[in-house]
Motif scaffolding. Sequence first.
Motif, PDB file in Angstrom:
ATOM      1  N   HIS A  71       0.860  -1.196   0.000  1.00 53.06           N
ATOM      2  CA  HIS A  71       0.000   0.000   0.000  1.00 53.06           C
ATOM      3  C   HIS A  71       0.890   1.238   0.000  1.00 53.06           C
ATOM      4  CE1 HIS A  71      -3.042   2.922   0.865  1.00 53.06           C
ATOM      5  NE2 HIS A  71      -2.543   3.193   2.076  1.00 53.06           N
ATOM      6  N   GLN A  72       0.529   2.208  -0.825  1.00 53.69           N
ATOM      7  CA  GLN A  72       1.271   3.467  -0.902  1.00 53.69           C
ATOM      8  C   GLN A  72       0.280   4.628  -0.824  1.00 53.69           C
ATOM      9  OE1 GLN A  72       3.083   4.400  -4.651  1.00 53.69           O
ATOM     10  NE2 GLN A  72       4.708   5.636  -3.735  1.00 53.69           N
ATOM     11  N   THR A  73       0.616   5.646   0.000  1.00 57.93           N
ATOM     12  CA  THR A  73      -0.280   6.796   0.142  1.00 57.93           C
ATOM     13  C   THR A  73       0.240   7.967  -0.670  1.00 57.93           C
ATOM     14  OG1 THR A  73       0.928   7.500   2.108  1.00 57.93           O
ATOM     15  CG2 THR A  73      -0.993   6.121   2.452  1.00 57.93           C
ATOM     16  N   GLY A  74      -0.632   8.487  -1.540  1.00 58.98           N
ATOM     17  CA  GLY A  74      -0.290   9.688  -2.304  1.00 58.98           C
ATOM     18  C   GLY A  74       1.022   9.553  -3.034  1.00 58.98           C
ATOM     19  N   GLU A  75       1.876  10.588  -2.873  1.00 63.13           N
ATOM     20  CA  GLU A  75       3.187  10.599  -3.519  1.00 63.13           C
ATOM     21  C   GLU A  75       4.297  10.225  -2.555  1.00 63.13           C
ATOM     22  OE1 GLU A  75       3.706  14.395  -5.276  1.00 63.13           O
ATOM     23  OE2 GLU A  75       1.978  14.221  -6.595  1.00 63.13           O
ATOM     24  N   SER A  76       3.949   9.569  -1.456  1.00 63.35           N
ATOM     25  CA  SER A  76       4.945   9.165  -0.473  1.00 63.35           C
ATOM     26  C   SER A  76       5.895   8.147  -1.080  1.00 63.35           C
ATOM     27  CB  SER A  76       4.244   8.569   0.750  1.00 63.35           C
ATOM     28  OG  SER A  76       5.194   8.011   1.628  1.00 63.35           O
ATOM     29  N   GLN A  77       7.134   8.189  -0.626  1.00 65.03           N
ATOM     30  CA  GLN A  77       8.135   7.245  -1.114  1.00 65.03           C
ATOM     31  C   GLN A  77       8.155   5.958  -0.289  1.00 65.03           C
ATOM     32  OE1 GLN A  77       9.750   8.085  -3.961  1.00 65.03           O
ATOM     33  NE2 GLN A  77       8.381   9.865  -3.834  1.00 65.03           N
ATOM     34  N   ILE A  78       7.334   5.862   0.721  1.00 59.78           N
ATOM     35  CA  ILE A  78       7.314   4.708   1.620  1.00 59.78           C
ATOM     36  C   ILE A  78       6.136   3.809   1.271  1.00 59.78           C
ATOM     37  CG2 ILE A  78       7.107   3.979   4.032  1.00 59.78           C
ATOM     38  CD1 ILE A  78       8.381   6.610   4.828  1.00 59.78           C
ATOM     39  N   PHE A  79       6.398   2.489   1.234  1.00 55.32           N
ATOM     40  CA  PHE A  79       5.362   1.496   0.988  1.00 55.32           C
ATOM     41  C   PHE A  79       5.125   0.710   2.278  1.00 55.32           C
ATOM     42  CE2 PHE A  79       7.266   2.457  -3.025  1.00 55.32           C
ATOM     43  CZ  PHE A  79       6.262   2.360  -3.977  1.00 55.32           C
ATOM     44  N   TRP A  80       3.916   0.115   2.361  1.00 55.32           N
ATOM     45  CA  TRP A  80       3.580  -0.712   3.520  1.00 55.32           C
ATOM     46  C   TRP A  80       3.097  -2.070   3.030  1.00 55.32           C
ATOM     47  CZ3 TRP A  80       4.374   1.109   8.471  1.00 55.32           C
ATOM     48  CH2 TRP A  80       4.648   2.476   8.585  1.00 55.32           C
ATOM     49  N   ASN A  81       3.713  -3.127   3.548  1.00 55.08           N
ATOM     50  CA  ASN A  81       3.298  -4.490   3.223  1.00 55.08           C
ATOM     51  C   ASN A  81       2.094  -4.826   4.089  1.00 55.08           C
ATOM     52  OD1 ASN A  81       3.133  -7.109   2.362  1.00 55.08           O
ATOM     53  ND2 ASN A  81       4.997  -7.820   3.386  1.00 55.08           N
ATOM     54  N   ILE A  82       0.917  -5.063   3.467  1.00 56.29           N
ATOM     55  CA  ILE A  82      -0.312  -5.253   4.242  1.00 56.29           C
ATOM     56  C   ILE A  82      -0.892  -6.666   4.121  1.00 56.29           C
ATOM     57  CG2 ILE A  82      -0.930  -2.812   4.118  1.00 56.29           C
ATOM     58  CD1 ILE A  82      -2.926  -3.524   1.907  1.00 56.29           C
ATOM     59  N   ALA A  83      -0.390  -7.475   3.148  1.00 57.55           N
ATOM     60  CA  ALA A  83      -0.918  -8.838   2.987  1.00 57.55           C
ATOM     61  C   ALA A  83       0.127  -9.697   2.284  1.00 57.55           C
ATOM     62  CB  ALA A  83      -2.221  -8.823   2.192  1.00 57.55           C
ATOM     63  N   CYS A  84       0.065 -11.032   2.520  1.00 56.43           N
ATOM     64  CA  CYS A  84       0.986 -11.953   1.842  1.00 56.43           C
ATOM     65  C   CYS A  84       0.258 -13.268   1.556  1.00 56.43           C
ATOM     66  CB  CYS A  84       2.236 -12.199   2.690  1.00 56.43           C
ATOM     67  SG  CYS A  84       1.896 -13.011   4.263  1.00 56.43           S
ATOM     68  N   GLY A  85       0.820 -14.070   0.648  1.00 58.30           N
ATOM     69  CA  GLY A  85       0.213 -15.348   0.296  1.00 58.30           C
ATOM     70  C   GLY A  85       1.220 -16.266  -0.363  1.00 58.30           C
ATOM     71  N   THR A  86       0.933 -17.572  -0.292  1.00 57.17           N
ATOM     72  CA  THR A  86       1.848 -18.563  -0.868  1.00 57.17           C
ATOM     73  C   THR A  86       1.580 -18.797  -2.347  1.00 57.17           C
ATOM     74  OG1 THR A  86       0.351 -20.316  -0.161  1.00 57.17           O
ATOM     75  CG2 THR A  86       2.140 -19.726   1.342  1.00 57.17           C
ATOM     76  N   SER A  87       0.427 -18.365  -2.833  1.00 54.17           N
ATOM     77  CA  SER A  87       0.095 -18.543  -4.243  1.00 54.17           C
ATOM     78  C   SER A  87      -0.700 -17.345  -4.729  1.00 54.17           C
ATOM     79  CB  SER A  87      -0.721 -19.823  -4.441  1.00 54.17           C
ATOM     80  OG  SER A  87      -1.987 -19.687  -3.812  1.00 54.17           O
ATOM     81  N   ARG A  88      -0.788 -17.207  -6.035  1.00 47.43           N
ATOM     82  CA  ARG A  88      -1.544 -16.102  -6.620  1.00 47.43           C
ATOM     83  C   ARG A  88      -3.027 -16.222  -6.274  1.00 47.43           C
ATOM     84  NH1 ARG A  88      -0.899 -12.424 -10.831  1.00 47.43           N
ATOM     85  NH2 ARG A  88      -2.855 -11.800 -11.828  1.00 47.43           N
ATOM     86  N   LYS A  89      -3.547 -17.430  -6.258  1.00 46.75           N
ATOM     87  CA  LYS A  89      -4.941 -17.634  -5.946  1.00 46.75           C
ATOM     88  C   LYS A  89      -5.256 -17.194  -4.519  1.00 46.75           C
ATOM     89  CE  LYS A  89      -8.549 -21.183  -5.877  1.00 46.75           C
ATOM     90  NZ  LYS A  89      -8.862 -22.624  -6.115  1.00 46.75           N
ATOM     91  N   GLU A  90      -4.336 -17.573  -3.607  1.00 42.40           N
ATOM     92  CA  GLU A  90      -4.561 -17.209  -2.199  1.00 42.40           C
ATOM     93  C   GLU A  90      -4.538 -15.695  -2.015  1.00 42.40           C
ATOM     94  OE1 GLU A  90      -2.303 -17.520   2.136  1.00 42.40           O
ATOM     95  OE2 GLU A  90      -1.767 -18.946   0.532  1.00 42.40           O
ATOM     96  N   ILE A  91      -3.571 -15.012  -2.620  1.00 41.72           N
ATOM     97  CA  ILE A  91      -3.455 -13.559  -2.431  1.00 41.72           C
ATOM     98  C   ILE A  91      -4.609 -12.820  -3.096  1.00 41.72           C
ATOM     99  CG2 ILE A  91      -2.077 -12.983  -4.482  1.00 41.72           C
ATOM    100  CD1 ILE A  91      -1.384 -11.669  -0.954  1.00 41.72           C
ATOM    101  N   MET A  92      -5.109 -13.353  -4.231  1.00 40.27           N
ATOM    102  CA  MET A  92      -6.214 -12.689  -4.917  1.00 40.27           C
ATOM    103  C   MET A  92      -7.523 -12.823  -4.143  1.00 40.27           C
ATOM    104  SD  MET A  92      -5.001 -11.213  -7.557  1.00 40.27           S
ATOM    105  CE  MET A  92      -6.332 -10.865  -8.678  1.00 40.27           C
ATOM    106  N   ASN A  93      -7.610 -13.836  -3.282  1.00 39.78           N
ATOM    107  CA  ASN A  93      -8.818 -14.026  -2.483  1.00 39.78           C
ATOM    108  C   ASN A  93      -8.737 -13.354  -1.111  1.00 39.78           C
ATOM    109  OD1 ASN A  93     -10.162 -15.537  -4.416  1.00 39.78           O
ATOM    110  ND2 ASN A  93      -9.204 -17.464  -3.746  1.00 39.78           N
ATOM    111  N   THR A  94      -7.643 -12.651  -0.838  1.00 40.08           N
ATOM    112  CA  THR A  94      -7.485 -11.974   0.451  1.00 40.08           C
ATOM    113  C   THR A  94      -8.578 -10.933   0.626  1.00 40.08           C
ATOM    114  OG1 THR A  94      -5.092 -12.285   0.491  1.00 40.08           O
ATOM    115  CG2 THR A  94      -5.981 -10.479   1.830  1.00 40.08           C
ATOM    116  N   GLY A  95      -9.206 -10.952   1.811  1.00 41.14           N
ATOM    117  CA  GLY A  95     -10.235  -9.947   2.108  1.00 41.14           C
ATOM    118  C   GLY A  95     -11.399 -10.016   1.143  1.00 41.14           C
ATOM    119  N   ASP A  96     -11.883 -11.245   0.847  1.00 41.50           N
ATOM    120  CA  ASP A  96     -13.020 -11.422  -0.064  1.00 41.50           C
ATOM    121  C   ASP A  96     -12.741 -10.896  -1.457  1.00 41.50           C
ATOM    122  OD1 ASP A  96     -14.498 -12.610   1.926  1.00 41.50           O
ATOM    123  OD2 ASP A  96     -15.292 -10.673   2.638  1.00 41.50           O
TER     124      ASP A  96
END
Length: 702
Positions: free
Chosen positions: A63-88
């Motif tokens: 996640h990145q806010t506006g033009e900030s240079q800092i990113f935040w890791n908010i979710a992870c997954g072992t597969s593309r299917k798992e990460i795409m289903n994160t949070g419904d």
Amino acid sequence: MWITPEEVLLANALWVSERANPYFILQRRKGHGRGGGITGLLVGTLDVVLDSSARVAPYRILHQTGESQIFWNIACGTSRKEIMNTGDGFETNLLQTFSLVVQWTDVTQLDKNATLVFPESIRVSTRDTEHFFSMFLNINETFKLMEQLANIAMRQLLDNESFSADRSLPKPCKTLKNVSALKRDLDARAKNERYRALFRLTQDERLDGHTDCTLWTPFAKMHVVGQMFVSNNYICFASREEDLCQLIIPLREVTIVEKADSSSVLPSPLSISTKNKMTFLFANLKDRDFLVQRISDFLQRTPDRPCGLNTQSENPSPSTPPSLPPSPPVLGFGEMPQNQHYSPSLPTAKKGLLQIYQQDVPEELGPKVTREKMKEESWNIHFFEFGRGVCMYRTSKTRELVLNGIPESLRGELWLLFSGAQNEMATHPGYYGSLVEQAMGKCTLATEEIERDLHRSMPEHHAFQNEMGIAALRRVLTAYAYRNPSIGYCQAMNIVTSVLLLYCTEEEAFWLLVALCERMLPDYYNTRVVGALVDQGVFEELTRECLPLLYEHMQDLGVISTISLSWFLTLFLSVMPFDSAVLLVDCFFYEGIKVIFQVALAVLHANMDQLLSCSDEGEAMTILGRYLDNVVNKQTVSPPIPHLHALLTSGNNPPPEIDVFELIKASYEKFGSLRADVIEQMRFKQRLKVIQSLEDTAKRSV
């Protein structure tokens, strides 16, 4: 799966971005999935050989806010299917974004909210709906930022000229590189405002920095822990423990700044001497050398001659109208005007009206005169121990003396000191005289209103039953209307100014009026009395918190909004006998608006039983009016002044007299916990409501 947000400085190192929008990025770690080349092979091999506890999930959402240079890791997954289903569904909930624009002109309420659905959220209420914003990295910082922006927006709605003239605001034409720059500017602005409010300084004062330190207090023979504040014209100190000690040292008064020898008992001491032979010893300064250099820099910029002689300035003070120089030349500097309206030789230019119209004290007031002399002696002892003038140590002993009533002979001097008007007057010599000459003779809406109200200003007092008092009042009000056309003149200013003229010279009364209208009672006296309406809302909220049973009944009767406006606009001067109300003005100049809220609550509390039994608004108004009419000052040495309102409401059986000192004491005992910062927070909430209500009224009247 969702994870606790983690800061990511390098978003693309060892990762490949697969999907993105302006706020969220789906990334795959190199070495996983298709492609990757030699780098992917190395990363994949590294991930395989690592211990399972140290392995990194191959997919993540940033996640990145506006033009900030800092990113935040908010979710992870072992597969593309798992990460795409994160949070419904990442695809539907995060990649599909929308924007919402809410103008500040539509916002009626802004507050932090906690519900079962949104445990931590910010609620933005508009005329038509409510919006809830949640999932903040730091909700307190976000809310603080929104408050600051809302305050700026409200200021712009109130007075666009004032908004654009405030040099502490971020420049609207400047493109900010990131959000933190805006936050930095707004935080600096908020610090400036708190600093100026704490020490009653002018709007053009800019805080350079502050540091922890100790101050040697010779009257207590001890070192007091607190903070030193340094700005372009002042060195100030505030103790960590409230009311223990406060100090204001104008740089124009400083003669010597020197580093003393350090010791284990007194590390990094700094000595500051002033023109009135006072020496202040600070110690435990963390970066003394840098601090001394900054003070020296400011001292070099402090003009040796009065700045009132300097008629040219690239950046005039925000508190001075653009049409006038910051400090007009002293009267007599150059050619004198033929038709002179003001002269330093006028009686009212040398003395307050009470001194000019001093009457012989009746013999029966002898004991009261003795008590007044004792008060004067107490203050003289205080001056000897704590200093006199702008560099005086202000302590709990100072407050105690103020609450006991300031002697009439010292009232003007101490009002000037505690309000900060003394500093403005000292740095603008001749300003008032020049302003009078420019303003008098001009016919405006303000001058017409002033003329209409002149003879309504304390007509019962002998000082305003002759042309000298009326002429002095006319000059002060006309000069201020010319200085600040955005305010001009408002009813109630005449009552307050007439009281100032009783104890002060014309010039002193003028600068006290400046302090009242522009700092101590902000926005009170503009055409819509917004400040008084805001504080009326604050008073209602305080009544609900402190006197809940009475609040419900008073709301049904609609009394609070009716009574409080006159109480606040005139500082009780129009509703209470003069000799009593002037004691509240003493407390107000020392404590600020909080004492007016305290006394107002104490008045309601004292009449609670009678008010609860009222059946209509008129009955409640009569009870409060008769109570205030009979608040007396049994220590006054002045001949009694008829209170016209009291004569009209006394009736056949007037209620018993109430000692004003007992009323003040009760207000501190029952409601003395009120704090200035809490009042400011409540003012912010009410300001949104008041301004939106006024805007709606204006639209309906078009």
